[in-house]
Motif scaffolding. Structure first.
Motif, PDB file in Angstrom:
ATOM      1  N   HIS A 145       0.831  -1.209   0.000  1.00 30.90           N
ATOM      2  CA  HIS A 145       0.000   0.000   0.000  1.00 30.90           C
ATOM      3  C   HIS A 145       0.866   1.259   0.000  1.00 30.90           C
ATOM      4  N   VAL A 173      -5.652   1.411  -1.657  1.00 25.67           N
ATOM      5  CA  VAL A 173      -6.225   0.217  -1.032  1.00 25.67           C
ATOM      6  C   VAL A 173      -6.652  -0.776  -2.108  1.00 25.67           C
ATOM      7  N   SER A 176      -3.454  -2.391  -3.632  1.00 24.00           N
ATOM      8  CA  SER A 176      -2.741  -3.301  -2.737  1.00 24.00           C
ATOM      9  C   SER A 176      -3.527  -4.571  -2.490  1.00 24.00           C
TER      10      SER A 176
END
Length: 221
Positions: A145, A173, A176
């Motif tokens: 992230h 987000v 990742s």
């Protein structure tokens, strides 16, 4: 550092030369970001990542000496994130050095300062004797992230106001989650108390923009 105003945007990247000094008895370790020109006495776990164009990038994870053996998974996670960014978006890391520093009293999970990511130790350190599968997954996800902030969200998503901070966080987000299972991530985020739209209409505390879960990018409206 130069005191004159300089524009700093994705298409006009300002460059600076910085020097940091401190009383060694009070501040035994000083870290800065960017390419290293000169250094004092510091200790780290070192590795190297070779970019797709053949450049060598030095990778260093800084921890107390007794925690260095617990950084192996974090280093593997960093290299996996760097390779993922190249494979999926063709984006190479743009400096010659990438640092991670892990301290137990950092009050956020992590912060993506360019080339000097700062982490709470719990999101870097792991050993088979004490860490669970969830611990290893969390380290992989958060290392990725904050690495992805280097290009995708911090340069490609420019924020007009604080309410747009969720846009860059939500995108990161989302990216990742692809390093693990996007489906599992969606289920976990949607079922949690922090789940909310990518662009909320109001907030209670500013750290909600960092700590909240913004996986549903289609809700940005």
């Amino acid at each position: 550092m130069d005191s004159i105003f300089q524009q700093d945007r994705p298409d006009i990247m300002a460059k600076y030369t910085c020097r940091i000094e401190g009383d060694k008895s009070l501040y035994p370790v000083l870290l800065s970001n960017g390419n290293l020109i000169e250094q004092g006495d510091l200790e780290s776990k070192d590795d190297t990542f070779i970019t797709r164009s053949g450049r060598n990038v030095s990778l260093r994870i800084w921890t107390p000496a007794e925690d260095v053996p617990k950084t192996a998974h974090a280093m593997c996670s960093l290299k996996e994130a760097m390779k993922w960014d190249e494979d999926v978006f063709g984006l190479e890391y743009d400096l010659d050095l990438f640092n991670i520093v892990a301290v137990p009293d950092f009050n956020m999970g992590a912060m993506e300062n360019k080339s000097l990511n700062i982490f709470n130790s719990k999101l870097v350190l792991a050993s088979p004797e004490t860490a669970s599968d969830a611990d290893y997954a969390a380290i992989l996800g958060v290392i990725g992230h904050d690495y992805f902030h280097n290009w995708i969200s911090n340069r490609l998503v420019t924020c007009r106001d604080w309410f747009q901070l969720s846009l860059k966080e939500g995108l990161t987000v989302f990216l990742s989650s692809d390093m693990g299972s996007r489906t599992v991530k969606l289920i976990a985020d949607d079922s949690g108390p922090e789940a909310h739209p990518v662009r909320p209409h109001s907030y209670i505390k500013m750290d909600n923009f960092y700590a909240g879960k913004f996986t549903h990018l289609s809700n940005s409206g």
